[in-house]
Design an enzyme around this catalytic site. Sequence first.
Site, PDB file in Angstrom:
ATOM      1  N   ARG A 121      68.593  19.167  12.112  1.00  8.05           N
ATOM      2  CA  ARG A 121      68.985  19.873  10.897  1.00  8.05           C
ATOM      3  C   ARG A 121      69.825  21.132  11.156  1.00  8.05           C
ATOM      4  O   ARG A 121      69.402  22.261  10.871  1.00  8.05           O
ATOM      5  CB  ARG A 121      67.749  20.177  10.046  1.00  8.05           C
ATOM      6  CG  ARG A 121      66.968  18.908   9.761  1.00  8.05           C
ATOM      7  CD  ARG A 121      65.826  19.120   8.849  1.00  8.05           C
ATOM      8  NE  ARG A 121      66.232  19.332   7.474  1.00  8.05           N
ATOM      9  CZ  ARG A 121      65.391  19.707   6.511  1.00  8.05           C
ATOM     10  NH1 ARG A 121      64.136  19.901   6.785  1.00  8.05           N
ATOM     11  NH2 ARG A 121      65.825  19.875   5.284  1.00  8.05           N
ATOM     12  N   LEU A 125      77.675  23.390   8.939  1.00  7.12           N
ATOM     13  CA  LEU A 125      78.585  23.219   7.794  1.00  7.12           C
ATOM     14  C   LEU A 125      78.539  24.424   6.856  1.00  7.12           C
ATOM     15  O   LEU A 125      79.552  24.806   6.269  1.00  7.12           O
ATOM     16  CB  LEU A 125      78.248  21.930   7.032  1.00  7.12           C
ATOM     17  CG  LEU A 125      78.314  20.645   7.868  1.00  7.12           C
ATOM     18  CD1 LEU A 125      77.847  19.437   7.071  1.00  7.12           C
ATOM     19  CD2 LEU A 125      79.738  20.406   8.379  1.00  7.12           C
ATOM     20  N   ARG A 399      52.979  22.412   0.711  1.00  4.52           N
ATOM     21  CA  ARG A 399      54.300  23.031   0.617  1.00  4.52           C
ATOM     22  C   ARG A 399      55.066  22.538  -0.596  1.00  4.52           C
ATOM     23  O   ARG A 399      55.898  23.267  -1.131  1.00  4.52           O
ATOM     24  CB  ARG A 399      55.129  22.706   1.862  1.00  4.52           C
ATOM     25  CG  ARG A 399      54.585  23.328   3.119  1.00  4.52           C
ATOM     26  CD  ARG A 399      55.458  23.012   4.269  1.00  4.52           C
ATOM     27  NE  ARG A 399      56.826  23.442   3.980  1.00  4.52           N
ATOM     28  CZ  ARG A 399      57.824  23.370   4.843  1.00  4.52           C
ATOM     29  NH1 ARG A 399      57.619  22.885   6.039  1.00  4.52           N
ATOM     30  NH2 ARG A 399      59.021  23.771   4.515  1.00  4.52           N
TER      31      ARG A 399
HETATM   32  C1  EPZ Z   1      67.685  18.911   1.368  1.00 10.21           C
HETATM   33  O1  EPZ Z   1      67.672  19.343   2.731  1.00 10.21           O
HETATM   34  C2  EPZ Z   1      66.259  18.858   0.909  1.00 10.21           C
HETATM   35  N1  EPZ Z   1      65.680  20.190   1.009  1.00 10.21           N
HETATM   36  C3  EPZ Z   1      65.469  17.845   1.732  1.00 10.21           C
HETATM   37  O2  EPZ Z   1      64.152  17.746   1.198  1.00 10.21           O
HETATM   38  C4  EPZ Z   1      66.157  16.485   1.607  1.00 10.21           C
HETATM   39  O3  EPZ Z   1      65.497  15.559   2.441  1.00 10.21           O
HETATM   40  C5  EPZ Z   1      67.632  16.593   2.020  1.00 10.21           C
HETATM   41  O4  EPZ Z   1      68.285  17.627   1.249  1.00 10.21           O
HETATM   42  C6  EPZ Z   1      68.415  15.310   1.807  1.00 10.21           C
HETATM   43  O5  EPZ Z   1      68.344  14.916   0.466  1.00 10.21           O
HETATM   44  C7  EPZ Z   1      65.881  21.074   0.044  1.00 10.21           C
HETATM   45  O6  EPZ Z   1      66.532  20.811  -0.953  1.00 10.21           O
HETATM   46  C8  EPZ Z   1      65.237  22.406   0.196  1.00 10.21           C
HETATM   47  P1  EPZ Z   1      71.220  18.222   4.022  1.00 10.21           P
HETATM   48  P2  EPZ Z   1      68.996  19.848   3.425  1.00 10.21           P
HETATM   49  O7  EPZ Z   1      71.890  19.470   4.434  1.00 10.21           O
HETATM   50  O8  EPZ Z   1      69.870  20.456   2.411  1.00 10.21           O
HETATM   51  C9  EPZ Z   1      73.211  17.136   8.187  1.00 10.21           C
HETATM   52  C10 EPZ Z   1      61.789  17.709   1.295  1.00 10.21           C
HETATM   53  O9  EPZ Z   1      60.951  16.921   1.789  1.00 10.21           O
HETATM   54  N2  EPZ Z   1      73.758  18.512   8.203  1.00 10.21           N
HETATM   55  O10 EPZ Z   1      71.696  17.546   2.780  1.00 10.21           O
HETATM   56  O11 EPZ Z   1      68.598  20.657   4.598  1.00 10.21           O
HETATM   57  C11 EPZ Z   1      71.685  17.105   8.299  1.00 10.21           C
HETATM   58  O12 EPZ Z   1      71.254  17.243   9.636  1.00 10.21           O
HETATM   59  C12 EPZ Z   1      63.048  18.089   2.041  1.00 10.21           C
HETATM   60  O13 EPZ Z   1      61.647  18.234   0.183  1.00 10.21           O
HETATM   61  C13 EPZ Z   1      74.599  18.895   9.235  1.00 10.21           C
HETATM   62  O14 EPZ Z   1      74.896  18.115  10.137  1.00 10.21           O
HETATM   63  O15 EPZ Z   1      69.643  18.491   3.907  1.00 10.21           O
HETATM   64  C14 EPZ Z   1      71.367  15.768   7.695  1.00 10.21           C
HETATM   65  O16 EPZ Z   1      71.561  14.755   8.634  1.00 10.21           O
HETATM   66  C15 EPZ Z   1      63.058  17.617   3.449  1.00 10.21           C
HETATM   67  N3  EPZ Z   1      75.085  20.184   9.224  1.00 10.21           N
HETATM   68  C16 EPZ Z   1      72.428  15.628   6.582  1.00 10.21           C
HETATM   69  O17 EPZ Z   1      73.468  16.543   6.942  1.00 10.21           O
HETATM   70  C17 EPZ Z   1      74.778  21.070   8.241  1.00 10.21           C
HETATM   71  O18 EPZ Z   1      75.266  22.214   8.291  1.00 10.21           O
HETATM   72  C18 EPZ Z   1      71.948  15.973   5.193  1.00 10.21           C
HETATM   73  O19 EPZ Z   1      71.241  17.205   5.237  1.00 10.21           O
HETATM   74  C19 EPZ Z   1      73.930  20.657   7.192  1.00 10.21           C
HETATM   75  C20 EPZ Z   1      73.434  19.366   7.196  1.00 10.21           C
END
Ligand code: EPZ
Length: 420
Positions: A121, A125, A399
């Site tokens: 995570r 980006l 949580r």
């Molecule tokens: C949000 O996390 C949610 N959290 C997560 O819910 C949810 O699983 C996730 O979105 C996907 O829907 C909140 O809203 C607080 P992403 P987030 O950035 O925003 C990659 C729960 O159980 N990425 O959309 O952190 C990342 O590694 C939680 O409630 C990068 O590579 O997820 C992943 O593979 C867990 N670089 C993909 O993008 C970055 O800078 C999507 O992650 C950011 C993300």
Amino acid sequence: MDYLRIQGPTKLSGTVTISGAKNAALPLITLTLLAHNKVTLTNTPEVADIKTLLKLLENLGATSTLKNHVLELDTSTVNHTMANYDIVKTMRASILVLGPLLARFGHCEVSLPGGCAIGQRPIDLHLKALEQMGAEITIHAGYVNAVAPKGLQGAHIIFDKITVTGTANIVMAAALAHGKTVLVNCAKEPEVVQLCEILRDSGIDITGIGTSELTIIGTGGKTIDMVDFEIIPDRIEAGTYLCAGAITNSTITLAKVRPDHLDAVTAKLEQMGCTIDIDGNNMTIHPASELKHVELITQEYPAFPTDMQAQFLALATLAKGTSIIEERLFENRFMHVSELQRLGAEIRLNGHTATVIGESPLFGADVMATDLRASSALVLAAMAAEGTTNVHRIYHLDRGYENLEQKLLALGAKIERLKE
Ligand code: EPZ
């Protein structure tokens, strides 16, 4: 430490009221950092993550009260710009203060969140987009130090990957930037849409809401007069209760839901043989006469959510036939598989794909929660398993699921919270 003891198999009945969405409330709370007035948020879920974020805001100088789901929040008194490790390490979503603090104060220091149970995570980006807006960012001693002495500047930003909190962070930063920001390849999750709607209702010129391209005209550093609002219902909590009906072979009704936010989830439940009736903001699930196997791939909204993958995996263990479940968003989001296997599930893991051999008889056992949604999958499986299951480490559940055991008890589950 608390744990849950569940006796199965259970039959459920009745109505459960769905709480406000944790993942909508988190960015909306940090959004208030852009406001100069006191804001009231109704339907706020009273879960641990929200309390953690409020503590972080209080450390920055904000004041808040949360009672009966009404949150009164005043960030006009914020006079610190450092989000320290002690809080950020307990909750990744703390990174949502980065965009607003930088936009309002021109500098901030936010601890790097680090990895978690579901994957690395990264936040690259978020940082890259802020740099495109003129921020100078350095990483030192585990902290992101960001400065924008002349304020953030509007920019044309294309996200390499769709990111939910990344989109939210940059939308908030752009709202106070100088000039126009165009964001391409944005997340379209309902939680992001609500954030944009509240900004629009608070006077920010923002177009493209609900699409993958957003255009925002910033205020040039001026704080906003933010409206009061009600947080949208939690679509993942709702989806989890729909699975509870399906896995216990029960008819239950969910009140205070947004059925349109659950289309991908209800489509899969219907493919598995369940029937879902919608009546305004209520949804009733009728179980399948014979639960069928499923094939699903987790993707960004409006496709099937990764936050429902674990619960469907639990459900698939009881289905007739072999189910294929592919996780595309997080590299390590199958920690629940080995715990479900302890209950008797037959699941084969190959990289990002789980193959679930259905009709496994499940038997109660001691299992360990590893992340929020994995925990709810274990609770679902325990309600279908024969005998007693103890689900340990339920602080993960606390949580993000409000009053889970009280809600399940009211539906007729045999569930109690005990101390280790
Ligand atoms: C949000 O996390 C949610 N959290 C997560 O819910 C949810 O699983 C996730 O979105 C996907 O829907 C909140 O809203 C607080 P992403 P987030 O950035 O925003 C990659 C729960 O159980 N990425 O959309 O952190 C990342 O590694 C939680 O409630 C990068 O590579 O997820 C992943 O593979 C867990 N670089 C993909 O993008 C970055 O800078 C999507 O992650 C950011 C993300």
